[in-house]
Design a protein around this motif. Structure first.
Motif, short mmCIF file in Angstrom:
data_model
loop_
_atom_site.label_atom_id
_atom_site.label_comp_id
_atom_site.label_asym_id
_atom_site.label_seq_id
_atom_site.Cartn_x
_atom_site.Cartn_y
_atom_site.Cartn_z
N LYS A 5 0.64 -1.44 -0.12
CA LYS A 5 -0.27 -0.12 0.19
C LYS A 5 0.81 1.01 -0.57
O LYS A 5 1.67 1.46 -0.08
CB LYS A 5 -1.01 0.41 1.26
CG LYS A 5 -0.09 0.06 2.56
CD LYS A 5 -0.97 0.25 3.57
CE LYS A 5 -1.10 0.36 5.15
NZ LYS A 5 -1.86 0.20 6.22
N PRO A 6 0.52 2.20 0.19
CA PRO A 6 1.12 3.63 -0.62
C PRO A 6 1.38 3.85 0.63
O PRO A 6 1.08 3.87 2.08
CB PRO A 6 0.13 5.18 -0.67
CG PRO A 6 -1.19 3.98 -1.19
CD PRO A 6 -1.21 2.26 -0.68
N ARG A 7 2.74 4.98 1.23
CA ARG A 7 3.76 5.45 1.80
C ARG A 7 2.93 6.24 2.60
O ARG A 7 2.29 7.10 2.13
CB ARG A 7 4.63 5.32 2.08
CG ARG A 7 5.43 3.93 1.16
CD ARG A 7 7.15 3.83 1.64
NE ARG A 7 8.31 4.78 1.03
CZ ARG A 7 9.22 4.98 0.57
NH1 ARG A 7 9.85 4.63 2.32
NH2 ARG A 7 9.97 5.57 0.06
N ILE A 8 3.14 6.75 3.72
CA ILE A 8 2.55 8.33 4.71
C ILE A 8 4.04 9.56 3.72
O ILE A 8 4.59 9.81 4.48
CB ILE A 8 2.97 7.70 6.03
CG1 ILE A 8 2.46 6.61 6.08
CG2 ILE A 8 1.81 9.58 6.42
CD1 ILE A 8 2.11 6.46 7.59
N SER A 9 3.55 9.74 2.55
CA SER A 9 4.61 10.48 2.00
C SER A 9 3.99 11.29 0.64
O SER A 9 3.43 10.50 -0.23
CB SER A 9 5.72 10.57 2.16
OG SER A 9 7.13 11.03 1.31
N SER A 10 4.83 11.73 0.37
CA SER A 10 3.84 12.41 -1.69
C SER A 10 5.01 11.32 -2.02
O SER A 10 5.08 10.92 -3.31
CB SER A 10 4.28 13.80 -1.13
OG SER A 10 5.97 14.33 -1.59
N LYS A 11 6.45 10.98 -1.53
CA LYS A 11 6.99 10.28 -2.41
C LYS A 11 6.69 8.79 -2.03
O LYS A 11 6.71 8.30 -1.62
CB LYS A 11 8.39 10.70 -2.11
CG LYS A 11 9.56 9.67 -2.23
CD LYS A 11 11.01 9.65 -1.84
CE LYS A 11 12.51 8.97 -2.69
NZ LYS A 11 13.39 9.30 -1.65
#
Length: 278
Positions: free
Chosen positions: A160-166
């Protein structure tokens, strides 16, 4: 100047080859497979001020398998001088579900994220000059000098996506590819006809080497490679079959104002090999 030196070297080796006569065991090809019976290591990736967590391969990343496959080609010019080229592919397997937020490579894996370490890629290319100053009917001593080149790309692929825009989830140490000097030695014993025992150690060490790469400032590179092995082989005609016990140590670190990246793996491997000599 470097091109001229390489051109002279090629002509010298070509002259040796053309005047050497029949092959007589001078050309050899080896295929080897190794499996890590016991290993560990870590990854730690910093970006700017976000310090990456020290992640152990076993405990934190769930890596439970490390195996490798190698191919070697060797050419013996005469009783004393030879060349050997090796390519090794390393493969890891495993993954883990984090039970807490994990900072890594400028972002955060949230608690509950499952990562896969399997896409990590690591290959090594080596070129060795071999000098055999002593040999007899029952043994020989060979000194090694060469260069090694490692290409490592460490993946922590999340579900799942990380906690960041990166969202980039890998660190390419191979972006700082550098051929590094290496030294070693091999002692071989032939107690009976057809049987060969060999003990070898070879490796590389550089510390805080200023590279020609820049990423947020000049990148400084440190690396340690150590490969210590004991092998036993038996030859039938032009084919030798054998087994090996090998201890391997690898550590790489790249530092700049923007990044601070570390990876290490060490382990004891068991392996099988086949050599064809012509």
């Amino acid at each position: 100047m470097i091109r001229f030196a390489l051109t002279v070297l090629v002509f010298v080796f070509a002259a040796h080859a053309l005047t050497a006569g029949p092959l007589g065991d001078r050309l050899g090809f080896e295929v080897r497979a190794d499996y890590a019976a016991d290993f560990d290591g870590f990854a730690k990736i910093r970006e700017h001020r976000l310090e990456g967590e020290h992640l152990g391969l076993h405990d934190d990343l769930g890596v439970d398998q490390w195996f490798s496959a190698s191919f070697e080609a060797a050419w013996q010019f005469d009783d004393m001088n030879g060349l050997r080229a090796t390519f090794t592919w390393n493969q890891f397997r495993g993954g883990k579900t984090f039970d807490h937020d994990v900072p890594h490579d400028g972002a955060v894996f949230g608690a509950g994220t499952t990562i896969d370490f399997g896409p990590t890629r690591w290959w090594r290319a080596e070129l060795w000059y071999e000098l055999t100053p002593w040999r007899s009917e029952w043994g020989r001593l060979t000194l090694l000098a060469g260069v090694t080149l490692d290409d490592l790309n460490v993946f922590l692929e999340p579900n799942k996506p990380r906690i960041s825009s990166k969202q980039e989830f890998h660190e390419d140490f191979g972006a700082q590819r550098m051929p590094l000097p290496a030294l070693g030695a091999r002692f071989s014993v032939m107690p009976v006809d057809g049987l060969r025992l060999a003990f070898e150690a070879r490796g590389t060490y550089v510390d805080n080497l200023a590279t020609w790469y820049h990423e947020g400032g000049r990148i400084y590179h440190s690396q340690t490679n150590l490969d210590v092995s004991a092998t036993i082989g038996y030859r039938v005609a032009e084919v030798e079959f054998g087994a090996a016990l090998r201890h391997r140590v690898f550590r790489i670190e790249d530092d700049s104002k923007e990044d601070g990246n570390e990876f290490a793996a060490r382990g004891t491997h068991v392996g099988l090999y086949v050599v064809v000599r012509l």
